[in-house]
Scaffold this motif. Structure first.
Motif, PDB file in Angstrom:
ATOM      1  N   ARG A 168      98.081 157.292  33.827  1.00 27.61           N
ATOM      2  CA  ARG A 168      97.509 158.638  33.829  1.00 27.61           C
ATOM      3  C   ARG A 168      96.169 158.715  33.111  1.00 27.61           C
ATOM      4  NH1 ARG A 168     102.205 163.131  32.820  1.00 27.61           N
ATOM      5  NH2 ARG A 168     104.013 162.001  33.625  1.00 27.61           N
ATOM      6  N   SER A 169      95.820 157.681  32.369  1.00 23.60           N
ATOM      7  CA  SER A 169      94.608 157.706  31.551  1.00 23.60           C
ATOM      8  C   SER A 169      93.385 157.282  32.363  1.00 23.60           C
ATOM      9  CB  SER A 169      94.767 156.775  30.342  1.00 23.60           C
ATOM     10  OG  SER A 169      93.552 156.661  29.634  1.00 23.60           O
ATOM     11  N   VAL A 170      92.308 158.061  32.217  1.00 25.48           N
ATOM     12  CA  VAL A 170      91.072 157.685  32.910  1.00 25.48           C
ATOM     13  C   VAL A 170      90.441 156.449  32.282  1.00 25.48           C
ATOM     14  CG1 VAL A 170      90.608 160.067  33.624  1.00 25.48           C
ATOM     15  CG2 VAL A 170      89.646 159.222  31.480  1.00 25.48           C
ATOM     16  N   HIS A 171      90.833 156.129  31.039  1.00 24.01           N
ATOM     17  CA  HIS A 171      90.311 154.937  30.387  1.00 24.01           C
ATOM     18  C   HIS A 171      90.957 153.658  30.927  1.00 24.01           C
ATOM     19  CE1 HIS A 171      89.385 158.030  27.235  1.00 24.01           C
ATOM     20  NE2 HIS A 171      88.251 157.362  27.224  1.00 24.01           N
ATOM     21  N   ALA A 172      92.066 153.807  31.674  1.00 19.51           N
ATOM     22  CA  ALA A 172      92.757 152.665  32.280  1.00 19.51           C
ATOM     23  C   ALA A 172      92.968 151.533  31.289  1.00 19.51           C
ATOM     24  CB  ALA A 172      91.990 152.158  33.504  1.00 19.51           C
ATOM     25  N   PRO A 173      93.725 151.753  30.219  1.00 17.69           N
ATOM     26  CA  PRO A 173      93.918 150.693  29.215  1.00 17.69           C
ATOM     27  C   PRO A 173      94.690 149.502  29.779  1.00 17.69           C
ATOM     28  CG  PRO A 173      95.426 152.517  28.821  1.00 17.69           C
ATOM     29  CD  PRO A 173      94.490 152.973  29.891  1.00 17.69           C
ATOM     30  N   VAL A 174      94.385 148.333  29.228  1.00 16.74           N
ATOM     31  CA  VAL A 174      95.147 147.125  29.545  1.00 16.74           C
ATOM     32  C   VAL A 174      96.528 147.262  28.928  1.00 16.74           C
ATOM     33  CG1 VAL A 174      95.295 144.629  29.179  1.00 16.74           C
ATOM     34  CG2 VAL A 174      93.075 145.712  29.672  1.00 16.74           C
ATOM     35  N   LEU A 175      97.568 146.895  29.664  1.00 15.89           N
ATOM     36  CA  LEU A 175      98.939 147.019  29.184  1.00 15.89           C
ATOM     37  C   LEU A 175      99.502 145.642  28.862  1.00 15.89           C
ATOM     38  CD1 LEU A 175     101.115 149.170  28.638  1.00 15.89           C
ATOM     39  CD2 LEU A 175     101.962 148.795  30.955  1.00 15.89           C
TER      40      LEU A 175
END
Length: 543
Positions: free
Chosen positions: A129-136
């Motif tokens: 959902r984050s626009v920052h598209a974090p690495v998981l």
């Protein structure tokens, strides 16, 4: 080659202090969880490998790393590794729902989210959902589309990461979730000053004449790195668990991690691991005291129980002394100020015997903290024993709410934090809390204040009552009415009418509950506090 801590400098000095311990007596235990037992040398090597593994994700100093973690040894090391490479720790506790968790990840601008496999599905949803598209990343294999950080760690060098820039004094290094509204969480941001203060607080005591604030104290005693063993039982992603773990490691003590609190399991770990110091929130302490195996002499190694995180019952504190001896230490803090006051165990037991009212006190300010009791509008400082809002100033106070200037301005005024807690100080400077501002019950024909803390403390002195919570509920006649929820002992009959009469006789008609609800136990939050929101929701829904 392993780099000695004296040969380099980390962005945060507390890491140097921990590594100094981990370079000595390398075979001594550093981190323990069940069968997993890491020596100091093993912990140090794993910390360095994790730092390299995180750097491989493209992280730069100052970047945010969300930690959505359960209580485990790996979680402690990952938090240290984030700071080791100069990045910002963002604690993601397990209690928020999907929307709030996603908002927390987004607002904190986390570039990477490290999740426990238990939480992987929720973490993946929040990251998506984050626009920052974090690495998981995950601490071990999981079913989601994320890399296994522990597998990446195994391939990394054991030397300390180099070239980490120093952090500025006003740069956020740790961010804690502290509630808020849906979609707009409050994130208390702390700087390196917090950790510098902890290094000073945990330093070995010198001569009294060398102490600039000899009335100030820490809830933790001076520890012996060779013999002390600390149990962390509250969540590592909350302020209480984070502080407990950092203070133990700064002292060079072995840190034992309890994955999940249950009174019987906690007793077994306390006994088997020869724990000398631990920290509980009040419901945890009460559950421990009520366990049938919790008897005098059951934990001979225990020297200190710190109780904090919520208001404690004086009668339960005295019961702790009766069972374990003078080991109970009261502390007070919040996410916005991780450490405000403390009452050392020896002082509480000895002075409490002479002055019973001190059992209700949170103690004296720690380190350099200053406290003022202010009027409702915050403009006037009130005299001793007059109730007002507790305002604090010091190194443990947050920088502000992360990326939230409006709420920061409301909470921090002229360098003073408005805690939202109501209390007073006595002539000697001891702090007494009477309520959260939002928990005051305004009732009666004259709309007077009922302080839920005062009522709950008294209820816990009554036979058969194991825990208590007081709420104000809507009332047509008085605006709010007092309603109480009691967790009662098994096999004990508690008469609500007798409870009401006892309250009236001790506290007056204003405090008399209009309704009493008897339960086998009270709901608690993930951090172990009584969940008044759940109780209120149950009342509204008629449950």
């Amino acid at each position: 080659m392993i780099v000695n801590p004296q040969e380099t400098s980390t962005p945060l000095a507390y890491l140097d202090r921990i590594l100094e311990h981990w370079h000595k007596d390398e075979d001594a235990e550093a981190l323990v969880q069940g069968e997993q037992r890491l020596s100091r040398a093993e912990a140090r090597r794993r910390l360095f490998r994790l730092g390299h593994a995180l750097r491989k994700q493209g992280l730069e100093p100052g970047d945010g790393v969300g930690l959505f973690l359960a209580n485990r040894v790996d979680s402690v090391l990952v938090q240290l590794a984030v700071h080791l490479i100069g990045c910002r720790v963002v604690f993601l506790p397990p209690e928020p729902g999907p929307g709030e968790l996603a908002a927390l990840v987004e607002q904190s601008a986390a570039r990477v989210v490290v999740t426990d496999p238990l939480f992987a599905e929720r973490a993946a949803d929040a990251a998506a959902r984050s626009v920052h598209a974090p690495v998981l990343l995950s601490l071990g294999p999981c079913g989601q589309e994320c890399q296994d950080l522990l597998a990446l760690e195994a391939e990394c060098p054991e030397e300390r990461p180099q070239g980490v820039r120093a952090l500025e004094a006003d740069e956020p290094v740790t961010v804690l979730y502290t509630g808020g509204t849906l979609g707009r969480p409050k994130l208390a941001a702390h700087s390196r000053r917090l950790y510098d203060a902890l290094v000073d607080v945990m330093a070995p005591a010198g001569p009294a004449e060398d102490a600039p604030h000899n009335s100030h104290q820490s809830p933790f005693p001076v520890m012996d790195p060779e013999t002390d063993r600390v149990l962390v039982s509250t969540l590592l992603t909350h302020g209480s668990g984070h502080l407990t773990s950092i203070q133990a490691l700064l002292a060079g003590a072995a840190l034992v991690v309890l994955p999940e609190f249950e009174a019987g399991a906690a007793l077994e770990v306390l006994r088997a691991e020869r724990i000398t110091t631990t920290m509980f929130v009040p419901p945890m302490l009460y559950a421990l005291l009520d366990h049938p195996e919790c008897t005098v002499g059951a934990l001979p190694e225990l020297r200190r129980i710190v109780v904090a995180g919520a208001a404690s019952s004086p009668s339960r504190l005295q019961q702790t002394v009766e069972v374990f001896g003078p080991v109970i230490s009261q502390g007070y803090g919040q996410s916005e100020a991780l450490g405000i006051t403390a009452f050392a165990a020896e002082d509480l037991a000895s002075k409490g015997a002479e002055r019973p009212e001190l059992w209700r006190s949170c103690g004296l300010p720690i380190f350099d903290t200053q406290i003022e009791i202010r009027s409702e509008d915050g403009t006037a400082t009130l005299p001793a024993r007059q109730v007002g809002e507790v305002c604090v100033q010091g190194e443990t106070v947050m920088l502000g709410y992360y990326e939230d200037p409006q709420r920061t301005a409301e909470a921090l005024q002229d360098g003073w934090l408005r805690t939202g807690d109501l209390g007073y100080v006595d002539a000697e400077g001891y702090l007494y809390l009477v309520d959260r501002a939002k928990d005051i019950i305004v009732t009666g024909s004259t709309s007077d204040n009922v302080y839920s803390r005062v009522l709950e403390d008294f209820l816990l002195t009554l036979p058969g009552v194991r825990n208590a919570a007081a709420l104000g509920v809507p009332d047509e006649e008085y605006g709010e009415a007092v309603q109480i929820f009691l967790a009662t002992a098994e096999g004990v009959d508690v008469d609500p009418d007798e409870i009401g009469s006892a309250v009236t006789a001790e506290l007056g008609e204003l405090y008399r509950p209009r309704k009493t609800v008897l339960l086998s136990q009270l709901p608690t939050t993930k951090v172990g506090k009584v969940d008044k929101k759940a109780l209120r929701a149950a009342w509204v829904n008629g449950a």
